[in-house]
Design an enzyme around this catalytic site. Structure first.
Site, PDB file in Angstrom:
ATOM      1  N   GLY A  60     -14.933  -7.481 -55.366  1.00 11.29           N
ATOM      2  CA  GLY A  60     -14.321  -6.225 -54.949  1.00 11.29           C
ATOM      3  C   GLY A  60     -13.499  -6.306 -53.680  1.00 11.29           C
ATOM      4  O   GLY A  60     -13.326  -5.290 -52.999  1.00 11.29           O
ATOM      5  N   ASN A  71     -10.319  -6.660 -53.531  1.00  9.61           N
ATOM      6  CA  ASN A  71      -9.140  -5.797 -53.747  1.00  9.61           C
ATOM      7  C   ASN A  71      -9.522  -4.328 -53.651  1.00  9.61           C
ATOM      8  O   ASN A  71      -8.764  -3.525 -53.098  1.00  9.61           O
ATOM      9  CB  ASN A  71      -8.482  -6.110 -55.095  1.00  9.61           C
ATOM     10  CG  ASN A  71      -7.590  -7.334 -55.008  1.00  9.61           C
ATOM     11  OD1 ASN A  71      -6.495  -7.273 -54.469  1.00  9.61           O
ATOM     12  ND2 ASN A  71      -8.092  -8.461 -55.499  1.00  9.61           N
ATOM     13  N   MET A  84     -13.169  -8.191 -65.548  1.00 12.57           N
ATOM     14  CA  MET A  84     -13.114  -9.415 -66.347  1.00 12.57           C
ATOM     15  C   MET A  84     -13.257  -9.196 -67.861  1.00 12.57           C
ATOM     16  O   MET A  84     -13.546 -10.136 -68.590  1.00 12.57           O
ATOM     17  CB  MET A  84     -14.191 -10.394 -65.862  1.00 12.57           C
ATOM     18  CG  MET A  84     -13.988 -10.867 -64.429  1.00 12.57           C
ATOM     19  SD  MET A  84     -12.372 -11.629 -64.158  1.00 12.57           S
ATOM     20  CE  MET A  84     -12.617 -13.209 -64.982  1.00 12.57           C
ATOM     21  N   ILE A  87     -11.541  -7.747 -71.551  1.00 10.87           N
ATOM     22  CA  ILE A  87     -10.310  -7.347 -72.225  1.00 10.87           C
ATOM     23  C   ILE A  87     -10.527  -5.935 -72.761  1.00 10.87           C
ATOM     24  O   ILE A  87     -11.527  -5.657 -73.426  1.00 10.87           O
ATOM     25  CB  ILE A  87      -9.969  -8.336 -73.354  1.00 10.87           C
ATOM     26  CG1 ILE A  87      -9.667  -9.700 -72.736  1.00 10.87           C
ATOM     27  CG2 ILE A  87      -8.786  -7.831 -74.173  1.00 10.87           C
ATOM     28  CD1 ILE A  87      -9.478 -10.825 -73.740  1.00 10.87           C
ATOM     29  N   LEU A  88      -9.590  -5.041 -72.447  1.00 16.78           N
ATOM     30  CA  LEU A  88      -9.745  -3.642 -72.839  1.00 16.78           C
ATOM     31  C   LEU A  88      -9.241  -3.428 -74.265  1.00 16.78           C
ATOM     32  O   LEU A  88      -8.278  -4.071 -74.701  1.00 16.78           O
ATOM     33  CB  LEU A  88      -8.954  -2.750 -71.879  1.00 16.78           C
ATOM     34  CG  LEU A  88      -9.450  -2.741 -70.433  1.00 16.78           C
ATOM     35  CD1 LEU A  88      -8.454  -2.016 -69.534  1.00 16.78           C
ATOM     36  CD2 LEU A  88     -10.820  -2.087 -70.336  1.00 16.78           C
ATOM     37  N   ASN A 147      -2.769  -3.851 -63.034  1.00 12.50           N
ATOM     38  CA  ASN A 147      -3.667  -4.997 -62.863  1.00 12.50           C
ATOM     39  C   ASN A 147      -3.039  -5.951 -61.851  1.00 12.50           C
ATOM     40  O   ASN A 147      -1.828  -5.942 -61.647  1.00 12.50           O
ATOM     41  CB  ASN A 147      -3.835  -5.731 -64.204  1.00 12.50           C
ATOM     42  CG  ASN A 147      -4.801  -6.898 -64.114  1.00 12.50           C
ATOM     43  OD1 ASN A 147      -5.845  -6.803 -63.454  1.00 12.50           O
ATOM     44  ND2 ASN A 147      -4.482  -8.012 -64.766  1.00 12.50           N
ATOM     45  N   HIS A 207      -2.997 -10.064 -61.319  1.00 11.42           N
ATOM     46  CA  HIS A 207      -3.392 -11.313 -61.986  1.00 11.42           C
ATOM     47  C   HIS A 207      -3.010 -12.488 -61.089  1.00 11.42           C
ATOM     48  O   HIS A 207      -1.871 -12.552 -60.611  1.00 11.42           O
ATOM     49  CB  HIS A 207      -2.680 -11.430 -63.341  1.00 11.42           C
ATOM     50  CG  HIS A 207      -3.011 -12.708 -64.043  1.00 11.42           C
ATOM     51  ND1 HIS A 207      -4.207 -12.889 -64.707  1.00 11.42           N
ATOM     52  CD2 HIS A 207      -2.334 -13.877 -64.146  1.00 11.42           C
ATOM     53  CE1 HIS A 207      -4.241 -14.117 -65.201  1.00 11.42           C
ATOM     54  NE2 HIS A 207      -3.126 -14.733 -64.878  1.00 11.42           N
ATOM     55  N   LEU A 254      -2.019  -9.153 -73.369  1.00 11.41           N
ATOM     56  CA  LEU A 254      -2.865  -9.589 -72.249  1.00 11.41           C
ATOM     57  C   LEU A 254      -2.057 -10.272 -71.140  1.00 11.41           C
ATOM     58  O   LEU A 254      -1.370 -11.266 -71.385  1.00 11.41           O
ATOM     59  CB  LEU A 254      -3.949 -10.557 -72.760  1.00 11.41           C
ATOM     60  CG  LEU A 254      -4.943 -11.024 -71.698  1.00 11.41           C
ATOM     61  CD1 LEU A 254      -5.824  -9.890 -71.227  1.00 11.41           C
ATOM     62  CD2 LEU A 254      -5.786 -12.192 -72.228  1.00 11.41           C
ATOM     63  N   GLU A 273      -2.662 -10.546 -52.185  1.00 12.31           N
ATOM     64  CA  GLU A 273      -3.003  -9.458 -53.114  1.00 12.31           C
ATOM     65  C   GLU A 273      -3.414  -8.210 -52.344  1.00 12.31           C
ATOM     66  O   GLU A 273      -3.062  -7.096 -52.707  1.00 12.31           O
ATOM     67  CB  GLU A 273      -4.184  -9.864 -54.009  1.00 12.31           C
ATOM     68  CG  GLU A 273      -3.853 -10.912 -55.040  1.00 12.31           C
ATOM     69  CD  GLU A 273      -5.054 -11.252 -55.919  1.00 12.31           C
ATOM     70  OE1 GLU A 273      -6.200 -10.910 -55.548  1.00 12.31           O
ATOM     71  OE2 GLU A 273      -4.838 -11.865 -56.970  1.00 12.31           O
TER      72      GLU A 273
HETATM   73  C1  GRF Z   1      -8.453 -11.183 -57.825  1.00 15.78           C
HETATM   74  O1  GRF Z   1      -8.103 -12.280 -57.070  1.00 15.78           O
HETATM   75  C2  GRF Z   1      -7.481 -10.921 -58.950  1.00 15.78           C
HETATM   76  O2  GRF Z   1      -6.354 -11.739 -58.905  1.00 15.78           O
HETATM   77  C3  GRF Z   1      -8.232 -11.256 -60.198  1.00 15.78           C
HETATM   78  O3  GRF Z   1      -9.579 -11.186 -59.891  1.00 15.78           O
HETATM   79  C4  GRF Z   1      -9.795 -11.354 -58.498  1.00 15.78           C
HETATM   80  C5  GRF Z   1     -10.788 -10.318 -58.087  1.00 15.78           C
HETATM   81  O4  GRF Z   1     -11.214 -10.436 -56.791  1.00 15.78           O
HETATM   82  N1  GRF Z   1      -7.801 -10.371 -61.252  1.00 15.78           N
HETATM   83  P1  GRF Z   1     -11.953  -9.239 -56.089  1.00 15.78           P
HETATM   84  O5  GRF Z   1     -13.114  -8.811 -56.976  1.00 15.78           O
HETATM   85  O6  GRF Z   1     -10.962  -8.121 -55.912  1.00 15.78           O
HETATM   86  O7  GRF Z   1     -12.430  -9.810 -54.789  1.00 15.78           O
END
Ligand code: GRF
Length: 222
Positions: free
Chosen positions: A18, A20, A96, A98-99, A113, A115, A150, A180
């Site tokens: 988490g 992000n 993680m 796939i929807l 999203n 990625h 995807l 990010e």
């Molecule tokens: C992120 O680095 C993103 O690129 C990928 O999953 C990671 C999640 O990290 N989709 P966090 O849970 O936000 O720390």
């Protein structure tokens, strides 16, 4: 997305650390991004992202994939939980799973999203190792609209880091994630404030279709 004054109801889907989610929470302090963080949904219990939600006072819910038993049962439970929160915006932040296509289509143009690759390079998993194994000069992360394809929806912004001698998947991940945490809240805020939108299956920013994603490069230095 939202009219002047109204914050966009936003639900964040998580599976793990988490970081992000935390960046979004921090950047939205005082509603600066235009978000009302209405809920956090996780597909597994006990993850750090849920602690972060609790610490920020955001309601959270676990739709446990293991407990659901089948992909279909999980998809249905997730849809009920998500729709019940009536989000304007859905943010995937390290989610993680796939929807299901019908869920994605319901939130087309409202679901983002991030990625960890310079899409269209390396959709799917293990992107750091794959970029290193290929001897690439650059790696990074892409913020994109989610479509049923995807990791294939229209890209909005890419954060690029130059791969250094001696980089490992871990050192690369650390630098990419730092980026990010900057570009993902930016893009979510643009969507909430109506600068970013979706029309004719394309991403639009400030009234123009994005022919290519915006590019932000890691600053030089250690
Ligand atoms: C992120 O680095 C993103 O690129 C990928 O999953 C990671 C999640 O990290 N989709 P966090 O849970 O936000 O720390």
């Amino acid at each position: 997305m939202s009219g002047a004054g109204r914050r966009a109801r936003t639900v964040v889907l998580v599976s793990g650390g988490g970081s992000n989610l935390q960046a979004i929470i921090d950047r939205n302090a005082g509603g600066a991004l235009g978000l009302e963080l209405a809920g956090v949904l996780s597909d597994r219990p006990g993850v750090r992202a849920l602690e972060r939600a609790a610490a920020a006072g955001i309601p959270s819910m676990v739709v446990d994939f293991a407990e659901a038993g089948t992909r279909e049962a999980f998809a249905q439970r997730l849809a009920v939980a998500l729709d019940g929160l009536q989000p304007d915006i859905v943010v995937l932040a390290g989610f993680m799973r796939i929807l299901a296509h019908d869920l994605v289509n319901r939130y087309l143009g409202r679901m983002l999203n991030v990625h960890p690759s310079l899409l269209p390079l390396y959709p799917g998993l293990d992107t750091y190792r794959r970029a290193l194994a290929a001897g690439d000069a650059w790696h990074g992360s892409t913020v994109h609209f989610v479509t049923p394809d995807l990791d294939g929806g229209p890209a909005i912004v890419q954060y690029r880091v130059r791969i250094r001698t001696g980089d490992t998947a871990d050192t690369l991940r650390e630098r990419v994630q730092r980026g990010e945490h900057r570009v993902y809240p930016d893009a979510i805020g643009w969507l909430a404030k109506g600068r970013l939108g979706w029309r004719d299956s394309r991403a639009w920013l400030d009234g123009r279709p994005l022919a290519a994603p915006l590019q932000v490069d890691e600053p030089d230095g250690p």
